[in-house]
Design an enzyme around this catalytic site. Sequence first.
Site, PDB file in Angstrom:
ATOM      1  N   THR A  37     -38.564  31.586  -1.794  1.00 19.21           N
ATOM      2  CA  THR A  37     -38.704  31.468  -3.258  1.00 19.21           C
ATOM      3  C   THR A  37     -37.468  31.943  -4.027  1.00 19.21           C
ATOM      4  OG1 THR A  37     -39.667  33.670  -3.448  1.00 19.21           O
ATOM      5  CG2 THR A  37     -41.199  31.841  -3.102  1.00 19.21           C
ATOM      6  N   GLY A  47     -24.831  -7.865  -8.890  1.00 22.10           N
ATOM      7  CA  GLY A  47     -23.687  -7.115  -8.401  1.00 22.10           C
ATOM      8  C   GLY A  47     -22.419  -7.549  -9.103  1.00 22.10           C
ATOM      9  N   CYS A  79     -29.279 -12.677 -10.894  1.00 14.36           N
ATOM     10  CA  CYS A  79     -27.994 -12.536 -11.578  1.00 14.36           C
ATOM     11  C   CYS A  79     -26.843 -12.986 -10.679  1.00 14.36           C
ATOM     12  CB  CYS A  79     -27.830 -11.116 -12.100  1.00 14.36           C
ATOM     13  SG  CYS A  79     -26.732 -11.050 -13.506  1.00 14.36           S
ATOM     14  N   GLY A 114     -26.854 -13.013  -7.576  1.00 14.97           N
ATOM     15  CA  GLY A 114     -27.532 -13.788  -6.530  1.00 14.97           C
ATOM     16  C   GLY A 114     -27.808 -15.221  -6.982  1.00 14.97           C
ATOM     17  N   PHE A 115     -28.138 -15.388  -8.246  1.00 20.06           N
ATOM     18  CA  PHE A 115     -28.348 -16.708  -8.858  1.00 20.06           C
ATOM     19  C   PHE A 115     -27.020 -17.470  -8.892  1.00 20.06           C
ATOM     20  CE2 PHE A 115     -27.652 -18.634 -13.146  1.00 20.06           C
ATOM     21  CZ  PHE A 115     -28.551 -19.689 -13.134  1.00 20.06           C
ATOM     22  N   HIS A 126     -32.613 -10.425 -15.242  1.00 18.67           N
ATOM     23  CA  HIS A 126     -33.137  -9.415 -14.301  1.00 18.67           C
ATOM     24  C   HIS A 126     -34.616  -9.185 -14.570  1.00 18.67           C
ATOM     25  CE1 HIS A 126     -29.255  -7.860 -12.736  1.00 18.67           C
ATOM     26  NE2 HIS A 126     -28.807  -8.288 -13.908  1.00 18.67           N
ATOM     27  N   GLU A 166     -36.776  -7.800 -12.855  1.00 17.53           N
ATOM     28  CA  GLU A 166     -37.290  -6.527 -12.309  1.00 17.53           C
ATOM     29  C   GLU A 166     -37.452  -5.444 -13.362  1.00 17.53           C
ATOM     30  OE1 GLU A 166     -34.548  -8.035 -11.330  1.00 17.53           O
ATOM     31  OE2 GLU A 166     -32.804  -6.707 -11.443  1.00 17.53           O
TER      32      GLU A 166
HETATM   33  N1  GLN Z   1     -20.959 -10.068 -11.868  1.00 18.08           N
HETATM   34  C1  GLN Z   1     -21.755 -11.061 -12.472  1.00 18.08           C
HETATM   35  C2  GLN Z   1     -21.463 -11.219 -13.944  1.00 18.08           C
HETATM   36  O1  GLN Z   1     -20.907 -10.365 -14.554  1.00 18.08           O
HETATM   37  C3  GLN Z   1     -23.214 -10.777 -12.245  1.00 18.08           C
HETATM   38  C4  GLN Z   1     -23.691  -9.525 -12.893  1.00 18.08           C
HETATM   39  C5  GLN Z   1     -24.992  -9.025 -12.332  1.00 18.08           C
HETATM   40  O2  GLN Z   1     -25.385  -9.418 -11.246  1.00 18.08           O
HETATM   41  N2  GLN Z   1     -25.635  -8.123 -13.032  1.00 18.08           N
HETATM   42  O3  GLN Z   1     -21.813 -12.218 -14.525  1.00 18.08           O
END
Ligand code: GLN
Length: 539
Positions: free
Chosen positions: A193, A361, A388, A390-391, A511, A513
Amino acid sequence: MPEPPSRYVFILGSVLSGLGKGIVTCSIGSSLQARCRSVHIVKIDPYLNLDAGTMNPMEHGETFVTADGGELDVDFGHYERFLGMEVSKEQNITTGQIYYNVIQKERKGEYLGQTVQIVPHIINEIIRRLEEQRVKYKPDIMIVEVGGTIGDIESEPFLEAVRQMRRNQKKFVVSTVLLTFVPFPKHLREHKTKPAQHSVRELRAAGISPDIIICRSDVPIGKKPLEKISNFGNVPEEAVMQLPDLKNVYEAPLYLEKQGLGTQLRQNLQLEAREQTPDFSKFEELQIRLQNLKGKITIGVPGKYTELQDSYISVTEALKHAAWTEGYDVELRLISTEEFENNEGSLKILEKMDGILIPGGFGDRGTEGKIKAIKFARETGKPFLGICLGFQLAVVEYCRNVLGFPKAHSTEMDKQTPFPIVDLLPEQKNIAQLGGTMRLGNFEITLNKDSMLAKLYGTTKITERHRHRYEINPELISKIKGDLVFTGFWNKLAETLELRGHPFFVGTQFHPEFKSTPWKPSPPYLGFIRAAINRNNAH
Ligand code: GLN
Protein backbone atom coordinates in the site's frame (compact mmCIF):
# COMPACT_ATOMS: atom_id res chain seq x y z
CA MET A 1 -34.42 31.07 -4.06
CA PRO A 2 -30.67 30.96 -3.51
CA GLU A 3 -28.57 29.73 -6.42
CA PRO A 4 -27.86 25.99 -6.12
CA PRO A 5 -24.16 25.35 -5.53
CA SER A 6 -21.93 24.35 -8.43
CA ARG A 7 -21.27 20.66 -8.02
CA TYR A 8 -18.00 19.24 -9.25
CA VAL A 9 -16.29 15.86 -9.13
CA PHE A 10 -12.56 15.90 -9.85
CA ILE A 11 -10.78 12.68 -10.74
CA LEU A 12 -7.06 12.73 -10.08
CA GLY A 13 -4.53 10.04 -10.88
CA SER A 14 -1.43 9.02 -9.01
CA VAL A 15 1.57 6.66 -9.02
CA LEU A 16 1.55 5.96 -12.75
CA SER A 17 -0.35 6.81 -15.87
CA GLY A 18 -2.47 4.32 -17.76
CA LEU A 19 -4.45 3.13 -14.75
CA GLY A 20 -7.78 3.69 -16.46
CA LYS A 21 -8.75 7.08 -15.13
CA GLY A 22 -11.05 7.51 -18.13
CA ILE A 23 -12.98 4.38 -17.18
CA VAL A 24 -13.28 5.55 -13.57
CA THR A 25 -14.55 8.90 -14.84
CA CYS A 26 -17.13 7.08 -16.97
CA SER A 27 -18.15 4.96 -14.00
CA ILE A 28 -18.71 8.08 -11.93
CA GLY A 29 -20.75 9.59 -14.76
CA SER A 30 -22.77 6.38 -15.09
CA SER A 31 -23.38 6.24 -11.36
CA LEU A 32 -24.78 9.77 -11.39
CA GLN A 33 -26.82 9.14 -14.52
CA ALA A 34 -28.24 6.01 -12.89
CA ARG A 35 -29.40 8.34 -10.15
CA CYS A 36 -31.24 10.61 -12.58
CA ARG A 37 -28.58 13.30 -12.63
CA SER A 38 -27.29 14.99 -15.75
CA VAL A 39 -23.55 15.24 -16.07
CA HIS A 40 -21.09 17.16 -18.20
CA ILE A 41 -17.53 15.91 -18.55
CA VAL A 42 -14.44 17.99 -19.03
CA LYS A 43 -11.00 16.50 -19.48
CA ILE A 44 -7.98 18.54 -18.61
CA ASP A 45 -4.79 17.61 -20.41
CA PRO A 46 -1.71 19.12 -18.91
CA TYR A 47 0.28 19.41 -22.13
CA LEU A 48 0.99 22.43 -24.31
CA ASN A 49 -0.55 21.16 -27.55
CA LEU A 50 -3.79 22.98 -28.29
CA ASP A 51 -5.41 19.64 -29.08
CA ALA A 52 -4.38 16.01 -29.57
CA GLY A 53 -4.59 16.17 -33.39
CA THR A 54 -0.89 16.34 -34.09
CA MET A 55 0.25 13.92 -31.40
CA ASN A 56 1.70 10.52 -32.17
CA PRO A 57 -0.86 7.77 -31.55
CA MET A 58 1.99 5.51 -30.39
CA GLU A 59 2.41 7.74 -27.38
CA HIS A 60 -1.13 8.65 -26.43
CA GLY A 61 -3.47 6.15 -28.07
CA GLU A 62 -5.77 7.02 -30.92
CA THR A 63 -7.11 10.43 -31.78
CA PHE A 64 -10.84 10.42 -31.13
CA VAL A 65 -12.83 12.64 -33.48
CA THR A 66 -15.93 14.42 -32.20
CA ALA A 67 -18.99 15.42 -34.20
CA ASP A 68 -17.79 19.03 -34.21
CA GLY A 69 -14.41 18.04 -35.58
CA GLY A 70 -12.39 17.98 -32.37
CA GLU A 71 -9.32 15.74 -32.40
CA LEU A 72 -9.23 14.49 -28.87
CA ASP A 73 -7.85 11.91 -26.54
CA VAL A 74 -9.03 8.28 -26.31
CA ASP A 75 -10.89 9.06 -23.11
CA PHE A 76 -13.49 11.04 -25.02
CA GLY A 77 -14.37 7.86 -26.86
CA HIS A 78 -15.01 6.17 -23.53
CA TYR A 79 -17.21 9.08 -22.41
CA GLU A 80 -19.38 8.81 -25.50
CA ARG A 81 -19.62 5.02 -25.39
CA PHE A 82 -20.46 4.79 -21.69
CA LEU A 83 -22.62 7.81 -21.24
CA GLY A 84 -24.47 7.85 -24.55
CA MET A 85 -23.75 11.50 -25.15
CA GLU A 86 -21.99 13.40 -27.89
CA VAL A 87 -19.01 15.36 -26.66
CA SER A 88 -17.77 18.62 -28.09
CA LYS A 89 -14.18 19.67 -28.58
CA GLU A 90 -14.57 22.41 -26.02
CA GLN A 91 -14.80 19.69 -23.37
CA ASN A 92 -11.07 19.20 -23.69
CA ILE A 93 -9.03 21.83 -21.92
CA THR A 94 -5.27 21.74 -22.38
CA THR A 95 -2.56 23.72 -20.65
CA GLY A 96 -1.80 25.11 -24.09
CA GLN A 97 -5.30 26.57 -24.43
CA ILE A 98 -5.16 28.12 -20.95
CA TYR A 99 -1.83 29.84 -21.54
CA TYR A 100 -2.83 30.85 -25.06
CA ASN A 101 -5.95 32.60 -23.75
CA VAL A 102 -4.11 34.33 -20.94
CA ILE A 103 -1.39 35.55 -23.28
CA GLN A 104 -3.96 36.78 -25.80
CA LYS A 105 -5.76 38.67 -23.05
CA GLU A 106 -2.46 40.15 -21.92
CA ARG A 107 -1.78 41.34 -25.49
CA LYS A 108 -5.24 42.86 -25.71
CA GLY A 109 -4.51 44.81 -22.56
CA GLU A 110 -7.05 43.07 -20.38
CA TYR A 111 -4.61 42.87 -17.48
CA LEU A 112 -3.25 46.36 -17.94
CA GLY A 113 -0.90 47.38 -15.17
CA GLN A 114 -0.69 43.90 -13.67
CA THR A 115 2.12 41.38 -13.58
CA VAL A 116 0.58 38.37 -15.26
CA GLN A 117 1.31 35.25 -13.20
CA ILE A 118 0.41 31.60 -12.77
CA VAL A 119 -1.32 32.55 -9.53
CA PRO A 120 -3.82 34.12 -9.92
CA HIS A 121 -4.17 34.54 -13.71
CA ILE A 122 -3.65 30.97 -14.93
CA ILE A 123 -5.63 29.51 -12.03
CA ASN A 124 -8.48 31.95 -12.59
CA GLU A 125 -8.52 31.12 -16.28
CA ILE A 126 -8.83 27.38 -15.45
CA ILE A 127 -11.78 28.03 -13.13
CA ARG A 128 -13.34 30.43 -15.62
CA ARG A 129 -13.16 27.80 -18.39
CA LEU A 130 -14.84 25.19 -16.17
CA GLU A 131 -17.54 27.55 -15.02
CA GLU A 132 -18.17 28.73 -18.56
CA GLN A 133 -19.10 25.17 -19.50
CA ARG A 134 -21.19 24.63 -16.41
CA VAL A 135 -23.22 27.72 -17.21
CA LYS A 136 -23.56 26.73 -20.87
CA TYR A 137 -24.49 23.06 -20.42
CA LYS A 138 -26.29 23.37 -17.05
CA PRO A 139 -25.56 19.82 -15.86
CA ASP A 140 -26.49 18.76 -12.35
CA ILE A 141 -22.88 17.78 -11.88
CA MET A 142 -19.63 18.72 -13.63
CA ILE A 143 -17.16 15.84 -13.86
CA VAL A 144 -13.56 16.83 -14.45
CA GLU A 145 -10.89 14.30 -15.27
CA VAL A 146 -7.47 15.79 -14.63
CA GLY A 147 -4.93 14.19 -16.94
CA GLY A 148 -1.43 13.29 -15.82
CA THR A 149 -0.46 12.11 -12.36
CA ILE A 150 -0.15 14.12 -9.18
CA GLY A 151 3.40 15.13 -8.50
CA ASP A 152 3.96 16.12 -12.14
CA ILE A 153 5.06 19.72 -12.56
CA GLU A 154 2.51 19.99 -15.36
CA SER A 155 -0.52 19.26 -13.18
CA GLU A 156 0.28 21.74 -10.42
CA PRO A 157 -1.82 24.69 -11.63
CA PHE A 158 -4.83 22.39 -12.05
CA LEU A 159 -4.44 21.00 -8.52
CA GLU A 160 -4.25 24.54 -7.24
CA ALA A 161 -7.51 25.33 -9.06
CA VAL A 162 -9.14 22.29 -7.41
CA ARG A 163 -7.85 23.40 -4.02
CA GLN A 164 -9.24 26.90 -4.45
CA MET A 165 -12.62 25.60 -5.57
CA ARG A 166 -12.85 23.21 -2.60
CA ARG A 167 -12.07 26.08 -0.30
CA ASN A 168 -14.81 28.28 -1.71
CA GLN A 169 -17.66 26.37 -0.09
CA LYS A 170 -20.20 29.10 -0.63
CA LYS A 171 -20.01 28.61 -4.34
CA PHE A 172 -18.76 25.07 -4.91
CA VAL A 173 -19.52 21.59 -3.63
CA VAL A 174 -16.57 19.44 -4.64
CA SER A 175 -15.84 15.74 -4.43
CA THR A 176 -12.26 14.69 -5.10
CA VAL A 177 -11.63 11.15 -6.25
CA LEU A 178 -8.08 9.85 -6.14
CA LEU A 179 -7.17 6.92 -8.34
CA THR A 180 -4.15 5.07 -7.09
CA PHE A 181 -2.28 1.84 -7.67
CA VAL A 182 -1.81 -1.06 -5.26
CA PRO A 183 0.85 -3.39 -6.65
CA PHE A 184 1.02 -7.10 -5.95
CA PRO A 185 4.70 -8.04 -6.35
CA LYS A 186 4.85 -11.71 -7.27
CA HIS A 187 7.80 -12.53 -5.02
CA LEU A 188 5.96 -11.09 -1.99
CA ARG A 189 2.50 -12.41 -2.82
CA GLU A 190 0.82 -9.56 -1.01
CA HIS A 191 -0.57 -6.17 -1.90
CA LYS A 192 1.65 -3.24 -1.01
CA THR A 193 0.00 0.00 0.00
CA LYS A 194 2.99 2.32 0.21
CA PRO A 195 2.57 3.92 -3.25
CA ALA A 196 -1.07 4.66 -2.36
CA GLN A 197 -0.04 6.14 0.97
CA HIS A 198 2.54 8.34 -0.71
CA SER A 199 0.08 9.54 -3.29
CA VAL A 200 -2.38 10.65 -0.61
CA ARG A 201 0.44 12.49 1.09
CA GLU A 202 1.42 14.13 -2.18
CA LEU A 203 -2.14 15.27 -2.70
CA ARG A 204 -2.33 16.66 0.82
CA ALA A 205 0.86 18.61 0.15
CA ALA A 206 -1.11 20.34 -2.60
CA GLY A 207 -3.74 21.21 0.01
CA ILE A 208 -6.31 18.64 -1.08
CA SER A 209 -7.60 15.66 0.88
CA PRO A 210 -9.30 12.98 -1.16
CA ASP A 211 -12.96 12.18 -0.52
CA ILE A 212 -12.86 8.84 -2.29
CA ILE A 213 -9.88 6.61 -3.06
CA ILE A 214 -10.12 4.04 -5.83
CA CYS A 215 -7.37 1.44 -5.79
CA ARG A 216 -6.40 -0.16 -9.08
CA SER A 217 -4.67 -3.50 -9.02
CA ASP A 218 -4.22 -6.53 -11.25
CA VAL A 219 -5.88 -8.90 -8.79
CA PRO A 220 -8.58 -8.26 -6.17
CA ILE A 221 -7.33 -6.65 -2.97
CA GLY A 222 -8.21 -8.11 0.43
CA LYS A 223 -9.75 -6.21 3.33
CA LYS A 224 -6.52 -5.49 5.23
CA PRO A 225 -4.68 -3.41 2.64
CA LEU A 226 -7.82 -1.38 2.01
CA GLU A 227 -8.19 -0.71 5.74
CA LYS A 228 -4.61 0.38 5.85
CA ILE A 229 -5.13 2.83 3.00
CA SER A 230 -8.23 4.15 4.74
CA ASN A 231 -6.30 4.62 7.95
CA PHE A 232 -3.17 6.20 6.50
CA GLY A 233 -5.13 8.19 3.99
CA ASN A 234 -7.52 9.43 6.68
CA VAL A 235 -10.49 8.54 4.51
CA PRO A 236 -13.47 6.50 5.86
CA GLU A 237 -13.35 2.80 5.01
CA GLU A 238 -16.55 3.06 2.95
CA ALA A 239 -14.82 5.61 0.74
CA VAL A 240 -11.91 3.32 -0.19
CA MET A 241 -12.79 1.09 -3.13
CA GLN A 242 -10.96 -1.22 -5.42
CA LEU A 243 -10.95 -1.79 -9.12
CA PRO A 244 -9.03 -4.89 -10.20
CA ASP A 245 -8.69 -5.87 -13.86
CA LEU A 246 -12.12 -6.85 -15.14
CA LYS A 247 -13.24 -8.99 -18.06
CA ASN A 248 -14.49 -5.93 -19.89
CA VAL A 249 -14.48 -2.23 -19.12
CA TYR A 250 -18.29 -1.97 -19.12
CA GLU A 251 -18.32 -3.95 -15.89
CA ALA A 252 -16.57 -1.13 -14.00
CA PRO A 253 -19.67 0.95 -13.15
CA LEU A 254 -21.36 -2.11 -11.63
CA TYR A 255 -18.24 -3.20 -9.79
CA LEU A 256 -17.81 0.19 -8.14
CA GLU A 257 -21.51 0.59 -7.46
CA LYS A 258 -21.47 -2.62 -5.41
CA GLN A 259 -18.84 -1.02 -3.19
CA GLY A 260 -20.97 2.05 -2.59
CA LEU A 261 -19.51 4.55 -5.05
CA GLY A 262 -22.91 6.11 -5.70
CA THR A 263 -23.69 6.55 -2.02
CA GLN A 264 -20.34 8.19 -1.40
CA LEU A 265 -20.77 10.56 -4.31
CA ARG A 266 -24.25 11.48 -3.16
CA GLN A 267 -23.00 12.30 0.30
CA ASN A 268 -20.01 14.29 -0.94
CA LEU A 269 -22.09 16.23 -3.41
CA GLN A 270 -24.95 16.77 -0.94
CA LEU A 271 -27.52 15.31 -3.29
CA GLU A 272 -30.96 14.24 -2.15
CA ALA A 273 -31.94 10.72 -3.21
CA ARG A 274 -34.10 11.15 -6.31
CA GLU A 275 -34.65 7.52 -7.16
CA GLN A 276 -35.87 4.32 -5.53
CA THR A 277 -33.13 2.11 -6.90
CA PRO A 278 -30.47 3.49 -9.20
CA ASP A 279 -30.95 2.30 -12.75
CA PHE A 280 -27.96 0.38 -14.09
CA SER A 281 -30.09 -1.78 -16.38
CA LYS A 282 -28.13 -1.05 -19.57
CA PHE A 283 -24.90 -2.24 -17.98
CA GLU A 284 -26.58 -5.27 -16.39
CA GLU A 285 -28.22 -6.27 -19.65
CA LEU A 286 -24.85 -6.04 -21.43
CA GLN A 287 -23.10 -8.25 -18.86
CA ILE A 288 -25.80 -10.90 -19.26
CA ARG A 289 -25.35 -10.76 -23.02
CA LEU A 290 -21.60 -11.19 -22.60
CA GLN A 291 -22.03 -14.25 -20.42
CA ASN A 292 -24.03 -15.97 -23.13
CA LEU A 293 -21.90 -15.64 -26.25
CA LYS A 294 -22.22 -18.42 -28.80
CA GLY A 295 -18.76 -18.44 -30.30
CA LYS A 296 -15.84 -16.39 -31.42
CA ILE A 297 -14.63 -14.93 -34.69
CA THR A 298 -11.21 -13.61 -35.59
CA ILE A 299 -10.63 -10.37 -37.45
CA GLY A 300 -7.26 -9.57 -38.95
CA VAL A 301 -6.22 -5.94 -38.76
CA PRO A 302 -3.20 -5.32 -40.96
CA GLY A 303 -1.82 -2.03 -39.78
CA LYS A 304 1.07 0.12 -38.78
CA TYR A 305 0.87 0.83 -35.08
CA THR A 306 0.78 -2.80 -34.25
CA GLU A 307 2.46 -2.40 -30.90
CA LEU A 308 -0.24 -0.43 -29.16
CA GLN A 309 -3.81 -1.65 -29.11
CA ASP A 310 -4.99 1.77 -27.97
CA SER A 311 -4.15 3.29 -31.36
CA TYR A 312 -7.22 1.61 -32.74
CA ILE A 313 -9.36 1.51 -29.65
CA SER A 314 -12.52 2.84 -31.32
CA VAL A 315 -12.11 0.30 -34.11
CA THR A 316 -11.64 -2.57 -31.68
CA GLU A 317 -14.56 -1.36 -29.61
CA ALA A 318 -16.81 -1.05 -32.67
CA LEU A 319 -15.91 -4.60 -33.70
CA LYS A 320 -16.73 -5.87 -30.22
CA HIS A 321 -20.03 -3.98 -30.08
CA ALA A 322 -21.13 -5.44 -33.42
CA ALA A 323 -19.99 -8.96 -32.53
CA TRP A 324 -21.63 -8.84 -29.09
CA THR A 325 -24.88 -7.72 -30.70
CA GLU A 326 -24.74 -10.85 -32.86
CA GLY A 327 -23.95 -13.03 -29.83
CA TYR A 328 -20.27 -13.56 -30.64
CA ASP A 329 -16.97 -12.70 -29.13
CA VAL A 330 -14.33 -11.26 -31.39
CA GLU A 331 -10.61 -11.66 -31.35
CA LEU A 332 -8.49 -9.07 -33.07
CA ARG A 333 -5.19 -9.92 -34.62
CA LEU A 334 -3.09 -6.90 -35.28
CA ILE A 335 -0.87 -7.94 -38.16
CA SER A 336 2.18 -5.94 -39.14
CA THR A 337 1.90 -5.21 -42.86
CA GLU A 338 5.62 -4.75 -43.21
CA GLU A 339 5.89 -8.55 -43.23
CA PHE A 340 3.66 -8.80 -46.31
CA GLU A 341 5.94 -6.54 -48.31
CA ASN A 342 9.01 -8.65 -47.91
CA ASN A 343 7.49 -12.06 -47.86
CA GLU A 344 4.54 -13.10 -50.06
CA GLY A 345 4.08 -16.30 -48.03
CA SER A 346 3.25 -14.32 -44.92
CA LEU A 347 -0.11 -13.39 -46.46
CA LYS A 348 -1.19 -16.92 -45.66
CA ILE A 349 -1.96 -15.82 -42.13
CA LEU A 350 -4.99 -14.00 -43.57
CA GLU A 351 -6.56 -17.30 -44.58
CA LYS A 352 -7.23 -18.02 -40.93
CA MET A 353 -9.12 -14.79 -40.41
CA ASP A 354 -12.91 -14.55 -40.65
CA GLY A 355 -12.63 -10.99 -41.90
CA ILE A 356 -10.04 -8.35 -42.76
CA LEU A 357 -10.24 -4.75 -41.65
CA ILE A 358 -7.86 -2.04 -42.81
CA PRO A 359 -8.10 0.92 -40.47
CA GLY A 360 -7.22 4.57 -41.01
CA GLY A 361 -3.66 5.68 -41.17
CA PHE A 362 -1.17 8.19 -42.47
CA GLY A 363 2.04 8.02 -44.44
CA ASP A 364 3.72 5.44 -46.56
CA ARG A 365 4.94 2.78 -44.15
CA GLY A 366 3.25 -0.56 -44.63
CA THR A 367 1.06 0.64 -47.52
CA GLU A 368 2.09 -1.93 -50.09
CA GLY A 369 1.42 -4.67 -47.56
CA LYS A 370 -2.05 -3.31 -46.91
CA ILE A 371 -2.75 -3.27 -50.64
CA LYS A 372 -1.72 -6.92 -50.79
CA ALA A 373 -4.09 -7.75 -47.94
CA ILE A 374 -6.92 -5.96 -49.80
CA LYS A 375 -6.21 -7.89 -53.00
CA PHE A 376 -6.32 -11.08 -50.96
CA ALA A 377 -9.72 -10.15 -49.49
CA ARG A 378 -11.12 -9.12 -52.87
CA GLU A 379 -9.99 -12.29 -54.61
CA THR A 380 -10.84 -14.80 -51.92
CA GLY A 381 -14.24 -13.42 -50.90
CA LYS A 382 -13.04 -12.70 -47.37
CA PRO A 383 -15.26 -10.10 -45.70
CA PHE A 384 -13.45 -6.77 -45.92
CA LEU A 385 -13.98 -3.41 -44.29
CA GLY A 386 -11.74 -0.50 -45.25
CA ILE A 387 -11.83 2.61 -43.12
CA CYS A 388 -10.54 5.94 -44.43
CA LEU A 389 -7.02 5.01 -45.60
CA GLY A 390 -8.35 1.45 -45.96
CA PHE A 391 -11.09 2.78 -48.26
CA GLN A 392 -8.60 4.80 -50.30
CA LEU A 393 -6.24 1.86 -50.70
CA ALA A 394 -9.08 -0.44 -51.74
CA VAL A 395 -9.65 1.94 -54.65
CA VAL A 396 -5.92 2.01 -55.43
CA GLU A 397 -5.79 -1.78 -55.39
CA TYR A 398 -8.77 -2.03 -57.75
CA CYS A 399 -7.24 0.49 -60.17
CA ARG A 400 -3.95 -1.36 -60.20
CA ASN A 401 -5.08 -4.97 -60.35
CA VAL A 402 -8.47 -4.87 -62.04
CA LEU A 403 -8.53 -1.75 -64.21
CA GLY A 404 -4.92 -2.01 -65.34
CA PHE A 405 -3.35 1.16 -63.98
CA PRO A 406 -0.34 -0.52 -62.37
CA LYS A 407 1.09 2.71 -60.96
CA ALA A 408 -2.17 4.04 -59.54
CA HIS A 409 -1.65 5.47 -56.06
CA SER A 410 -2.53 8.13 -53.57
CA THR A 411 -0.38 11.24 -53.89
CA GLU A 412 0.08 10.99 -50.14
CA MET A 413 2.40 8.04 -50.83
CA ASP A 414 3.58 8.78 -54.37
CA LYS A 415 3.61 12.40 -55.52
CA GLN A 416 4.63 11.40 -59.07
CA THR A 417 2.02 8.72 -59.73
CA PRO A 418 0.66 8.90 -63.31
CA PHE A 419 -2.76 7.85 -61.98
CA PRO A 420 -3.45 9.87 -58.80
CA ILE A 421 -6.76 8.27 -57.95
CA VAL A 422 -6.47 9.56 -54.38
CA ASP A 423 -5.37 13.17 -54.24
CA LEU A 424 -5.64 16.46 -52.40
CA LEU A 425 -8.38 18.73 -53.65
CA PRO A 426 -7.03 21.84 -55.42
CA GLU A 427 -8.11 24.07 -52.52
CA GLN A 428 -6.08 21.96 -50.09
CA LYS A 429 -2.88 21.90 -52.06
CA ASN A 430 -1.58 25.19 -50.72
CA ILE A 431 -2.14 24.45 -47.08
CA ALA A 432 1.25 24.27 -45.50
CA GLN A 433 0.47 23.88 -41.84
CA LEU A 434 -0.26 20.37 -40.64
CA GLY A 435 -2.29 21.04 -37.50
CA GLY A 436 -6.06 21.19 -37.94
CA THR A 437 -6.26 21.31 -41.76
CA MET A 438 -8.16 18.11 -42.38
CA ARG A 439 -11.76 17.41 -43.30
CA LEU A 440 -12.89 16.83 -39.75
CA GLY A 441 -16.04 15.83 -37.96
CA ASN A 442 -19.59 15.37 -39.17
CA PHE A 443 -20.65 15.47 -42.82
CA GLU A 444 -23.95 14.30 -44.20
CA ILE A 445 -23.71 11.52 -46.75
CA THR A 446 -26.32 10.41 -49.25
CA LEU A 447 -26.36 6.69 -49.93
CA ASN A 448 -27.73 4.95 -53.03
CA LYS A 449 -31.05 3.58 -51.98
CA ASP A 450 -30.28 0.08 -53.18
CA SER A 451 -26.82 -0.11 -51.63
CA MET A 452 -25.94 -2.61 -48.94
CA LEU A 453 -25.04 0.27 -46.64
CA ALA A 454 -28.44 1.96 -47.03
CA LYS A 455 -29.99 -1.32 -45.94
CA LEU A 456 -27.67 -1.61 -42.97
CA TYR A 457 -28.32 1.97 -41.88
CA GLY A 458 -32.02 1.72 -42.68
CA THR A 459 -31.83 5.15 -44.36
CA THR A 460 -30.12 6.95 -47.23
CA LYS A 461 -29.13 10.03 -45.23
CA ILE A 462 -26.41 9.42 -42.69
CA THR A 463 -24.05 11.58 -40.70
CA GLU A 464 -20.63 10.24 -39.87
CA ARG A 465 -17.31 11.61 -38.67
CA HIS A 466 -14.25 12.28 -40.79
CA ARG A 467 -10.56 12.85 -40.35
CA HIS A 468 -8.57 12.96 -43.53
CA ARG A 469 -6.96 15.20 -46.14
CA TYR A 470 -7.01 13.15 -49.32
CA GLU A 471 -10.09 12.32 -51.43
CA ILE A 472 -10.97 10.03 -54.29
CA ASN A 473 -9.95 12.24 -57.19
CA PRO A 474 -13.19 13.68 -58.67
CA GLU A 475 -11.41 14.09 -62.02
CA LEU A 476 -10.60 10.40 -62.33
CA ILE A 477 -13.61 8.85 -60.64
CA SER A 478 -15.39 8.25 -63.97
CA LYS A 479 -12.57 5.85 -64.89
CA ILE A 480 -13.69 3.44 -62.17
CA LYS A 481 -15.91 0.85 -63.78
CA GLY A 482 -17.03 -2.71 -63.19
CA ASP A 483 -17.95 -4.23 -59.85
CA LEU A 484 -16.52 -1.53 -57.63
CA VAL A 485 -19.26 1.01 -57.07
CA PHE A 486 -19.24 4.22 -55.07
CA THR A 487 -22.49 4.04 -53.18
CA GLY A 488 -22.37 7.16 -51.02
CA PHE A 489 -21.41 10.79 -51.63
CA TRP A 490 -21.00 14.10 -49.87
CA ASN A 491 -21.40 16.70 -52.60
CA LYS A 492 -19.18 15.35 -55.38
CA LEU A 493 -16.88 13.43 -53.12
CA ALA A 494 -17.03 9.65 -52.85
CA GLU A 495 -17.67 8.47 -49.32
CA THR A 496 -18.41 4.74 -49.58
CA LEU A 497 -17.64 1.84 -51.88
CA GLU A 498 -19.06 -1.63 -52.32
CA LEU A 499 -17.85 -4.47 -54.50
CA ARG A 500 -20.63 -6.26 -56.33
CA GLY A 501 -20.56 -10.03 -56.29
CA HIS A 502 -18.44 -10.19 -53.12
CA PRO A 503 -20.03 -11.35 -49.83
CA PHE A 504 -18.95 -8.16 -48.07
CA PHE A 505 -16.40 -5.72 -49.41
CA VAL A 506 -17.11 -2.22 -48.12
CA GLY A 507 -15.06 0.90 -47.67
CA THR A 508 -15.92 4.17 -46.00
CA GLN A 509 -14.04 7.45 -46.26
CA PHE A 510 -15.49 8.27 -42.84
CA HIS A 511 -14.87 6.61 -39.49
CA PRO A 512 -18.09 4.90 -38.41
CA GLU A 513 -16.37 3.46 -35.32
CA PHE A 514 -16.55 6.77 -33.50
CA LYS A 515 -20.32 6.52 -33.14
CA SER A 516 -20.51 2.89 -32.06
CA THR A 517 -21.66 1.89 -28.58
CA PRO A 518 -22.41 -1.55 -27.08
CA TRP A 519 -26.08 -0.65 -27.25
CA LYS A 520 -26.01 0.87 -30.74
CA PRO A 521 -23.41 -0.81 -32.92
CA SER A 522 -22.23 0.90 -36.07
CA PRO A 523 -24.07 -0.35 -39.21
CA PRO A 524 -21.01 -0.94 -41.45
CA TYR A 525 -19.32 -2.85 -38.63
CA LEU A 526 -22.47 -4.85 -38.06
CA GLY A 527 -22.65 -5.85 -41.73
CA PHE A 528 -18.97 -6.77 -41.69
CA ILE A 529 -19.28 -8.86 -38.52
CA ARG A 530 -22.36 -10.67 -39.84
CA ALA A 531 -20.44 -11.60 -43.00
CA ALA A 532 -17.49 -12.77 -40.88
CA ILE A 533 -19.80 -14.93 -38.75
CA ASN A 534 -21.30 -16.47 -41.90
CA ARG A 535 -17.84 -17.16 -43.20
CA ASN A 536 -16.84 -18.72 -39.88
CA ASN A 537 -19.93 -20.93 -39.76
CA ALA A 538 -19.40 -22.05 -43.35
CA HIS A 539 -15.96 -23.44 -42.49
N1 GLN B 1 -4.01 9.53 -44.80
C1 GLN B 1 -5.29 9.60 -45.40
C2 GLN B 1 -5.76 11.02 -45.60
O1 GLN B 1 -5.27 11.92 -45.00
C3 GLN B 1 -6.28 8.81 -44.59
C4 GLN B 1 -6.52 9.36 -43.23
C5 GLN B 1 -7.16 8.37 -42.29
O2 GLN B 1 -7.14 7.18 -42.55
N2 GLN B 1 -7.68 8.85 -41.19
O3 GLN B 1 -6.66 11.25 -46.37
